[in-house]
Design an enzyme around this catalytic site. Structure first.
Site, PDB file in Angstrom:
ATOM      1  N   CYS A   3      -6.638  25.909  30.500  1.00 29.93           N
ATOM      2  CA  CYS A   3      -8.027  26.679  31.409  1.00 29.93           C
ATOM      3  C   CYS A   3      -8.415  27.831  31.502  1.00 29.93           C
ATOM      4  CB  CYS A   3      -7.882  26.526  32.624  1.00 29.93           C
ATOM      5  SG  CYS A   3      -8.805  27.212  34.208  1.00 29.93           S
ATOM      6  N   CYS A   6      -7.566  30.157  33.992  1.00 29.31           N
ATOM      7  CA  CYS A   6      -6.021  30.468  34.648  1.00 29.31           C
ATOM      8  C   CYS A   6      -5.308  31.500  34.277  1.00 29.31           C
ATOM      9  CB  CYS A   6      -5.582  28.985  35.078  1.00 29.31           C
ATOM     10  SG  CYS A   6      -5.143  28.127  35.996  1.00 29.31           S
ATOM     11  N   ASP A  29     -17.883  39.675  35.044  1.00 29.76           N
ATOM     12  CA  ASP A  29     -18.564  38.385  33.792  1.00 29.76           C
ATOM     13  C   ASP A  29     -18.623  38.743  32.514  1.00 29.76           C
ATOM     14  OD1 ASP A  29     -20.072  35.680  33.917  1.00 29.76           O
ATOM     15  OD2 ASP A  29     -20.066  36.095  32.659  1.00 29.76           O
ATOM     16  N   HIS A  45      -5.391  26.340  40.142  1.00 30.05           N
ATOM     17  CA  HIS A  45      -6.407  26.154  40.175  1.00 30.05           C
ATOM     18  C   HIS A  45      -7.306  24.790  40.897  1.00 30.05           C
ATOM     19  CE1 HIS A  45      -8.674  24.119  36.564  1.00 30.05           C
ATOM     20  NE2 HIS A  45      -8.147  22.991  37.348  1.00 30.05           N
ATOM     21  N   ASN A  86     -21.695  27.430  40.504  1.00 26.51           N
ATOM     22  CA  ASN A  86     -22.088  26.135  40.186  1.00 26.51           C
ATOM     23  C   ASN A  86     -21.014  24.723  39.861  1.00 26.51           C
ATOM     24  OD1 ASN A  86     -24.802  27.629  38.962  1.00 26.51           O
ATOM     25  ND2 ASN A  86     -23.587  28.612  37.331  1.00 26.51           N
ATOM     26  N   GLY A  92     -24.699  23.735  35.257  1.00 28.22           N
ATOM     27  CA  GLY A  92     -24.227  24.553  34.378  1.00 28.22           C
ATOM     28  C   GLY A  92     -23.074  24.676  34.038  1.00 28.22           C
ATOM     29  N   HIS A  97     -12.701  25.814  36.792  1.00 31.11           N
ATOM     30  CA  HIS A  97     -11.753  26.172  37.594  1.00 31.11           C
ATOM     31  C   HIS A  97     -13.239  26.632  39.098  1.00 31.11           C
ATOM     32  CE1 HIS A  97      -8.229  28.865  38.430  1.00 31.11           C
ATOM     33  NE2 HIS A  97      -9.317  29.209  39.052  1.00 31.11           N
ATOM     34  N   HIS A  99     -15.140  29.206  41.290  1.00 33.30           N
ATOM     35  CA  HIS A  99     -15.697  30.346  40.160  1.00 33.30           C
ATOM     36  C   HIS A  99     -16.604  30.943  41.890  1.00 33.30           C
ATOM     37  CE1 HIS A  99     -17.141  28.740  36.887  1.00 33.30           C
ATOM     38  NE2 HIS A  99     -18.315  29.062  37.241  1.00 33.30           N
ATOM     39  N   HIS A 101     -20.606  32.396  41.475  1.00 35.41           N
ATOM     40  CA  HIS A 101     -21.010  34.282  41.002  1.00 35.41           C
ATOM     41  C   HIS A 101     -21.516  35.328  42.208  1.00 35.41           C
ATOM     42  CE1 HIS A 101     -21.578  32.321  36.353  1.00 35.41           C
ATOM     43  NE2 HIS A 101     -20.545  31.288  38.041  1.00 35.41           N
TER      44      HIS A 101
HETATM   45  P1  AMP Z   1     -20.318  28.769  35.093  1.00 30.08           P
HETATM   46  O1  AMP Z   1     -21.508  28.477  34.264  1.00 30.08           O
HETATM   47  O2  AMP Z   1     -20.371  29.048  36.200  1.00 30.08           O
HETATM   48  O3  AMP Z   1     -18.974  27.848  34.529  1.00 30.08           O
HETATM   49  O4  AMP Z   1     -19.641  30.313  35.314  1.00 30.08           O
HETATM   50  C1  AMP Z   1     -18.804  30.276  34.190  1.00 30.08           C
HETATM   51  C2  AMP Z   1     -19.221  31.575  33.426  1.00 30.08           C
HETATM   52  O5  AMP Z   1     -17.750  32.792  33.691  1.00 30.08           O
HETATM   53  C3  AMP Z   1     -19.796  32.158  32.268  1.00 30.08           C
HETATM   54  O6  AMP Z   1     -21.276  33.166  33.285  1.00 30.08           O
HETATM   55  C4  AMP Z   1     -19.218  33.538  31.661  1.00 30.08           C
HETATM   56  O7  AMP Z   1     -19.861  34.099  31.177  1.00 30.08           O
HETATM   57  C5  AMP Z   1     -17.875  33.676  32.082  1.00 30.08           C
HETATM   58  N1  AMP Z   1     -16.811  33.678  31.688  1.00 30.08           N
HETATM   59  C6  AMP Z   1     -16.608  32.787  30.590  1.00 30.08           C
HETATM   60  N2  AMP Z   1     -14.660  33.279  29.813  1.00 30.08           N
HETATM   61  C7  AMP Z   1     -14.301  34.522  30.891  1.00 30.08           C
HETATM   62  C8  AMP Z   1     -13.667  35.633  29.867  1.00 30.08           C
HETATM   63  N3  AMP Z   1     -12.432  35.705  29.475  1.00 30.08           N
HETATM   64  N4  AMP Z   1     -14.272  36.791  31.228  1.00 30.08           N
HETATM   65  C9  AMP Z   1     -15.550  37.098  31.747  1.00 30.08           C
HETATM   66  N5  AMP Z   1     -15.800  36.154  32.496  1.00 30.08           N
HETATM   67  C10 AMP Z   1     -15.972  35.176  31.439  1.00 30.08           C
HETATM   68 ZN    ZN Z   2      -7.389  27.019  35.827  1.00 24.66          ZN
END
Ligand code: AMP
Ligand code: ZN
Length: 113
Positions: A3, A6, A29, A45, A86, A92, A97, A99, A101
């Site tokens: 993940c 993680c 992000d 997680h 989300n 989307g 994991h 999170h 925003h």
């Molecule tokens: P979601 O669409 O809500 O699952 O958002 C996941 C977010 O994680 C997206 O805005 C991605 O740009 C961001 N993301 C994915 N990988 C990374 C990373 N390695 N570092 C920072 N942000 C990331």
């Molecule tokens: Zn995770």
């Protein structure tokens, strides 16, 4: 566990933290959708908001307490900001994991796209 968040939490993917404590970390992000776009996650997680229950949902309070510190730090409170969770396919959710925003630094449309 394979993940990406993680791995960020375990420092296997080097990422600068905007905020951290024993249970929560936050980082910028990688594909920002606004001048300020910060992701706030639990170190532990949990796949998605639907997996919250009475035993683990207190982590959301921890995430939000971190968010309050971050919006102060980033000076987002004057003009306002958006907080987004989300949940699953239709919203989307890409990373499985949980999170939060935090988006700020520009005006956001409502309803969201
Ligand atoms: P979601 O669409 O809500 O699952 O958002 C996941 C977010 O994680 C997206 O805005 C991605 O740009 C961001 N993301 C994915 N990988 C990374 C990373 N390695 N570092 C920072 N942000 C990331
Ligand atoms: Zn995770």
């Amino acid at each position: 566990m394979d993940c990406i968040f993680c791995k960020i939490a375990r420092n296997e993917i080097k990422t600068e933290y905007v905020y951290e404590d024993s249970e929560v970390i936050a980082f910028n992000d990688i594909k920002p959708q606004a001048p300020a776009h910060i992701i706030v996650i639990p170190r532990k997680h949990i796949e998605k908001p639907d997996d919250l229950n009475k035993d683990n949902s207190r982590i959301m309070q921890k995430l939000y307490n971190a968010a309050l510190k971050i919006v102060e730090l980033k000076k987002l409170t004057t003009d306002g900001y958006r907080v987004v969770l989300n949940c699953g396919k239709n919203a989307g959710q890409e990373v499985a994991h949980i999170h939060m925003h935090i988006l700020g630094g520009r005006k956001f449309a409502w309803p969201p796209g």
